[in-house]
Design an enzyme around this catalytic site. Structure first.
Site, PDB file in Angstrom:
ATOM      1  N   HIS A 181      68.353 -58.176 -38.403  1.00  0.00           N
ATOM      2  CA  HIS A 181      69.075 -57.598 -37.263  1.00  0.00           C
ATOM      3  C   HIS A 181      68.272 -56.529 -36.547  1.00  0.00           C
ATOM      4  CE1 HIS A 181      73.167 -58.753 -39.347  1.00  0.00           C
ATOM      5  NE2 HIS A 181      72.320 -59.766 -39.251  1.00  0.00           N
ATOM      6  N   TYR A 234      81.754 -50.716 -29.129  1.00  0.00           N
ATOM      7  CA  TYR A 234      82.100 -52.140 -29.129  1.00  0.00           C
ATOM      8  C   TYR A 234      82.585 -52.652 -30.489  1.00  0.00           C
ATOM      9  CZ  TYR A 234      80.921 -52.285 -24.331  1.00  0.00           C
ATOM     10  OH  TYR A 234      80.958 -52.050 -22.969  1.00  0.00           O
ATOM     11  N   TYR A 263      80.422 -64.104 -44.541  1.00  0.00           N
ATOM     12  CA  TYR A 263      79.846 -65.426 -44.748  1.00  0.00           C
ATOM     13  C   TYR A 263      80.511 -66.153 -45.920  1.00  0.00           C
ATOM     14  CZ  TYR A 263      76.251 -64.228 -41.385  1.00  0.00           C
ATOM     15  OH  TYR A 263      75.592 -63.872 -40.235  1.00  0.00           O
TER      16      TYR A 263
END
Length: 387
Positions: A165, A267, A278
Site C-alpha cells: 500500500h 474518508y 479477506y
C-alpha cells in the site's frame, strides 16, 4: 448505490492472434507488437493494437512529444522509452533503485504541465531506509536516454517495515502537485494526522508546503496533508467540468471506491468501509457510515481492484465523451463508467475476454493507451473507414 453493470465489449481477434491457440485457464491473452483486433463500444467500431511488449508491470504511461511514451515498469524499477513511430523500446539510464516487492517499485511518472519549456519529469517510487520502506517523490530531466539533474522533493514519514500500500499517484492541478499515499497496511495510520500514510497530499511543485493547506500550523499534524482516511488510492484525476479532484482506491475484500476529494475531509478507512476482511469477517465494527466521515461516490462489491484513472473529453471517441475509465486488476478488464449528475448509471467492461490485469491507462492524441501486467501496452483507436 448499486449501478447497472453492462457487459458490452465484443472483441474479434485477428488471424495472427487466433493462430496462437486458446489460452490456458486464467492466462492472459498476449501477443507480439503489431497484433491487432477489433472491438465495439458505445456504438463505435474500434481497433486495438499492441504497441509495446516485454514490460512486466506498466504502472504509468506518459507521452513525450511528438510520438514517444515513457512507461514505468513498477516492480523491476525500469523506465522504458518507447518510440511509437520507429517501434523501438529502450531502457532509460540512471533511474534510481527502488524497493519493488510486492506492492512497491516505480509507481508513477508524470511530465510537468509545462514540460515543453522546463523538461521536468516527476516520479514516485518506494525505497528502503532505516526502519523499513516508504514512498518518495523526485523530479529529473530526460537527456540522451538518461535521467539527469534528479532532485528529491518529498519523503513520506515514517518508514514502515512493510511492503504494501504505497499509493504514489501524482496529479498537477492549480499550480500544485497532489500525491496519494496508501496506509502501508497499518490501518491506524490512516486515521492519524501525525504521519503521511493513508493520505492525499498537496505540495508545491518544488515539494514545499503551500501555506493554505488545511493543517498548516496545527499541533501534532503534518502540513502536507490535504485529505485523510484512505486505504490505497490508485487513481487521481480532475473532473473536466467541475474541476474537482476524483480518486479511486482499493478496499479490502470488496469496498473499492470512487471518491470526490474535498479539502480537509476524512474518508473513513478503516472506521467505515463497504468491504470485509479477506478472511470474511466485517472490518472493525462493520460500519458503512458515520457522521463526519465521507461517503464514496461509488463503490464496488466484489472488488475490481481499480487502477489508473482518466476522464475522456475529446472528439476521437464520441461515444465515450464524459465517461470515466479505470483499470481493473482483480476482475481483469478495462472499466468504463457513465455518469449522470455525479451518479454512476452504467458500467461497461471492455477487454474482459483477454483476462488482462489492466494496470494503467492514458488518452493520447491518437487513442487510448492501456498498460497490461505481464506485459504490454495496447493502443485503442477508431477503426479506419474502409477505402
Amino acid at each position: 448505490m448499486g449501478s447497472i453493470r453492462f457487459l458490452a465489449a465484443v472483441l474479434l481477434c485477428a488471424t495472427d492472434l487466433v493462430a496462437q491457440g486458446a489460452p490456458a485457464a486464467n492466462q492472459p491473452v498476449l501477443g507480439p507488437v503489431g497484433t491487432r483486433w477489433r472491438l465495439e463500444s458505445a456504438g463505435m467500431r474500434l481497433r486495438a493494437e499492441v504497441v509495446a511488449a516485454g514490460i512486466s508491470t506498466p504502472s504509468s504511461i506518459a507521452f513525450i512529444p511528438p510520438d514517444r511514451i515513457l512507461v514505468a515498469d513498477r516492480r523491476v524499477g525500469v523506465l522504458w522509452l518507447v518510440d511509437l513511430a520507429a517501434g523501438t523500446k529502450d531502457s532509460v539510464r540512471d533511474v534510481p533503485v527502488v524497493h519493488g516487492s510486492p506492492d512497491g517499485g516505480l509507481l508513477d511518472l508524470v511530465p510537468h504541465p509545462d514540460y515543453a519549456r522546463n523538461g521536468w519529469l516527476y516520479f514516485s517510487y518506494s525505497i528502503d531506509g532505516e526502519g523499513g520502506q516508504t514512498t518518495v517523490l523526485d523530479r529529473a530531466r530526460l537527456a540522451d536516454g538518461r535521467l539527469v539533474g534528479r532532485e528529491r522533493l518529498f519523503t513520506a514519514r515514517p518508514f514502515v517495515n512493510k511492503s504494501n500500500h504505497f499509493g504514489g499517484r501524482i496529479l498537477f492541478h492549480g499550480g500544485h502537485l497532489f500525491l496519494t499515499l496508501g496506509d502501508r497496511d497499518v490501518r491506524e495510520l490512516a486515521q492519524r494526522l501525525d504521519n503521511h500514510h493513508g493520505k492525499i497530499l498537496r505540495l508545491r511543485e518544488d515539494g514545499g508546503v503551500p501555506p493554505d493547506n488545511p493543517f498548516v500550523g496545527k499541533a501534532d499534524t503534518l502540513p502536507e496533508i490535504w485529505s485523510w482516511g484512505h486505504r490505497n488510492p490508485q487513481g487521481l484525476v480532475i473532473h473536466p467540468q467541475t474541476g474537482e479532484i476524483w480518486s479511486n482506491e482499493h478496499g479490502p475484500r470488496g469496498g473499492d471506491e470512487i471518491n470526490v476529494i474535498h479539502v480537509g475531509r476524512n474518508y473513513g478507512w478503516p472506521v467505515i468501509t463497504y468491504g470485509r476482511e479477506y478472511a470474511g469477517p466485517l472490518v472493525g465494527e462493520g460500519l458503512w457510515r458515520r457522521d463526519g466521515l465521507e461517503q464514496p461516490l461509488h463503490y464496488w462489491v466484489p472488488s475490481i481492484a481499480p487502477s489508473g484513472m482518466a476522464f475522456y473529453t475529446g472528439d476521437l471517441f464520441p461515444g465515450w465523451r464524459g465517461s470515466l475509465f479505470t483499470g481493473a486488476l482483480a476482475l481483469r478488464h478495462l472499466n468504463r463508467v457513465v455518469l449522470r449528475n455525479n451518479r454512476v448509471v452504467l458500467e461497461e467492461r471492455l477487454l474482459d475476454d483477454k483476462n488482462w490485469r489492466v494496470r494503467s491507462l492514458t488518452f493520447g492524441p491518437d487513442g487510448l493507451y492501456v498498460g497490461v501486467d505481464g506485459g504490454q501496452v495496447v493502443r485503442i483507436a477508431p477503426e479506419p473507414a474502409p477505402r
